[in-house]
Write an enzyme that holds these catalytic residues in place. Structure first.
Site, short mmCIF file in Angstrom:
data_model
loop_
_atom_site.label_atom_id
_atom_site.label_comp_id
_atom_site.label_asym_id
_atom_site.label_seq_id
_atom_site.Cartn_x
_atom_site.Cartn_y
_atom_site.Cartn_z
N SER A 22 0.84 -1.21 0.00
CA SER A 22 0.00 0.00 0.00
C SER A 22 0.87 1.26 0.00
O SER A 22 0.59 2.22 -0.72
CB SER A 22 -0.88 0.02 1.25
OG SER A 22 -1.80 -1.03 1.20
N ASP A 312 -6.74 -8.16 4.55
CA ASP A 312 -5.91 -9.00 3.68
C ASP A 312 -5.34 -10.23 4.40
O ASP A 312 -4.76 -11.11 3.76
CB ASP A 312 -4.76 -8.18 3.10
CG ASP A 312 -5.26 -7.14 2.10
OD1 ASP A 312 -6.36 -7.33 1.54
OD2 ASP A 312 -4.55 -6.14 1.87
N ARG A 385 -2.49 -14.14 -2.04
CA ARG A 385 -2.69 -14.40 -0.60
C ARG A 385 -3.24 -15.82 -0.36
O ARG A 385 -2.99 -16.41 0.68
CB ARG A 385 -3.57 -13.34 0.03
CG ARG A 385 -2.98 -11.93 -0.18
CD ARG A 385 -3.36 -10.94 0.87
NE ARG A 385 -3.04 -9.60 0.44
CZ ARG A 385 -1.84 -9.02 0.56
NH1 ARG A 385 -0.82 -9.68 1.10
NH2 ARG A 385 -1.62 -7.79 0.13
C1 S3P Z 1 -5.59 -1.45 0.01
C2 S3P Z 1 -6.80 -1.51 0.64
C3 S3P Z 1 -7.56 -2.74 0.84
C4 S3P Z 1 -6.69 -3.97 0.68
C5 S3P Z 1 -5.80 -3.90 -0.53
C6 S3P Z 1 -4.90 -2.67 -0.46
C7 S3P Z 1 -4.93 -0.14 -0.18
O1 S3P Z 1 -8.61 -2.80 -0.10
O2 S3P Z 1 -7.49 -5.13 0.60
O3 S3P Z 1 -4.98 -5.05 -0.61
O4 S3P Z 1 -3.72 -0.10 -0.46
O5 S3P Z 1 -5.62 0.87 -0.03
P1 S3P Z 1 -10.05 -2.12 0.19
O6 S3P Z 1 -9.80 -0.72 0.43
O7 S3P Z 1 -10.85 -2.31 -1.06
O8 S3P Z 1 -10.62 -2.89 1.34
#
Ligand code: S3P
Length: 401
Positions: A22, A312, A385
């Site tokens: 992220s 996740d 994952r």
């Molecule tokens: C993420 C937010 C999450 C996560 C994804 C990465 C991000 O998704 O599942 O792997 O970097 O903002 P959601 O915001 O759709 O839940």
């Protein structure tokens, strides 16, 4: 590609994990629309983050890639160029949803597409708020490919129907360009890396009680970023340390932002022996070493606010639950159905092949504990994952997985 896993006895290891996905995405995106050079250390060179680099290069940003750092030569808030071809995000939901917020404010049109999985994932969640702000987005049944006609945007007050950092971030990126303030109400807190990093780059974003306010800015200013290890990757080592008898694993330099540490809290609730050492802050993000010892876990229920804080990690959490005493419940987790795969269905299908007893519910799953697992051939459903979670389950199965 096939990988073989054998049952493990005890694991004693001192490891580091790759950089946070992220934060890596955001460093490239925000660096691209900031003034000046952003040097990124610890960048995750996985396909998803490389897709983000590729998209911004097509938008005219000069990005240098070295072994140990990435340098983004930012073009400022209004310096992106119309790409000559459609942007391709591969498998990356974060890329397509966040970049849409930026593209909604450009004075040119862009087309966005991705792989077969991306073409099935819901985009109405970003199309709706960005359209309210003044963007015009064409899609195929609310999925990619998307065609974004950018333009002048105005601030909105928006109540998000689900806790999603991708949606929140997309709106926040658009809000930088809007004529007036934007307010977002989140049902429960999702990861806040966007708020932290954008403010580090000079944005004006405040958060209180699930309400996030963002004022438009004239410019963002580049700032160097050191990406911490990804807690979502550390989760596989944490889980191995907890369930493989007599293990002791230390994972160094991991991002432990409280909006991401639901997995640690869930394991502590189950009786896990986990300690955080050397806690410190880097670029506004909390970082520390995670020390894990084999523990006799007890079943638990996870639901509500903790779910977005470990969204996740629920596939690997399911593996730990198989080894706990009692029956574990996962509730309020319908978001798992719209990830790279439907992670409720794929985890139940694959872990069942190893002998697990799990059932699907409307919003999660029921996992029976104290399971004897046996090696079998499992399939990742092209979901990283799922692959990594099955690999850790394989450490507990007799024979070969
Ligand atoms: C993420 C937010 C999450 C996560 C994804 C990465 C991000 O998704 O599942 O792997 O970097 O903002 P959601 O915001 O759709 O839940």
């Amino acid at each position: 590609m096939n990988k073989k896993i054998r049952q493990a006895k005890n694991i004693n290891a001192d490891v580091t994990v790759p950089g946070d996905k992220s934060i890596s995405h955001r460093a490239v995106m925000f660096g691209s629309i900031a003034k000046g050079d952003t040097r990124i250390k610890g960048f995750l060179k996985g396909d998803d983050c490389l897709s983000t680099i590729d998209c911004f290069r097509k938008l005219g940003v000069d990005i240098e890639e070295y072994n140990d750092e990435i340098i983004v030569h930012g073009r400022g808030l209004h310096g992106l160029k119309k790409p000559e071809e459609p942007l391709y995000v591969g498998n990356s939901g974060t890329t397509i949803r966040l970049i849409s917020g930026i593209l909604s404010a450009q004075n040119f049109d862009t087309q966005l597409n991705g792989d077969a999985s991306i073409q099935k994932r819901p985009m109405s969640r970003i199309i709706k708020p960005l359209s309210k702000m003044g963007a015009c987005i064409e899609s195929t049944n609310n999925c990619a490919p998307l065609k974004i006609h950018g333009g002048s945007l105005h601030g909105i007050e928006y109540t998000m129907p689900m806790a999603s950092a991708q949606v929140k971030s997309s709106i926040l990126l658009a809000s930088l360009y809007a004529q007036n303030e934007t307010t977002i109400y989140e049902p429960t807190a999702s990861r806040n890396h966007t708020e932290i990093m954008l403010n580090h780059f000079g944005a004006d974003i405040t958060s209180e009680n699930h309400t996030i306010k963002s004022k438009p800015v004239k410019e963002l200013y580049a700032s160097d970023i050191t990406v911490p290890g990804d807690i979502s990757s550390a989760a596989y080592f944490i889980t191995a340390g907890l369930i493989v008898p007599y293990s002791h694993i230390i994972i160094r330099n991991v991002g432990i932002n409280p909006t991401r540490t639901g997995i640690i809290d869930a394991y502590l609730q189950m009786g896990a022996n986990i300690e955080i050492l050397n806690e410190h802050t880097e670029g506004g993000e909390l970082v520390g070493d995670i020390d894990v010892r084999y523990s006799k876990l007890k079943a638990t229920t996870i639901r509500g606010d903790i779910i977005p804080r470990m969204i996740d990690e629920i596939p690997i959490f399911a593996v730990a639950a198989l080894c706990a005493e009692g029956t574990t419940l996962v509730q309020d987790a319908t978001e798992l159905k719209v990830k790279e795969s439907n992670r409720i269905v794929t985890m139940i299908n694959e872990l069942s092949k190893l002998g697990a007893v799990m059932t699907e519910t409307d919003d999660g799953m029921v996992i029976r504990g104290s399971q004897e697992l046996h090696g079998a051939t499992v399939y990742s459903h092209l979901d990283h994952r799922v692959a990594m979670s099955c690999a850790i389950a394989g450490l507990m199965a007799d024979g070969e997985t």
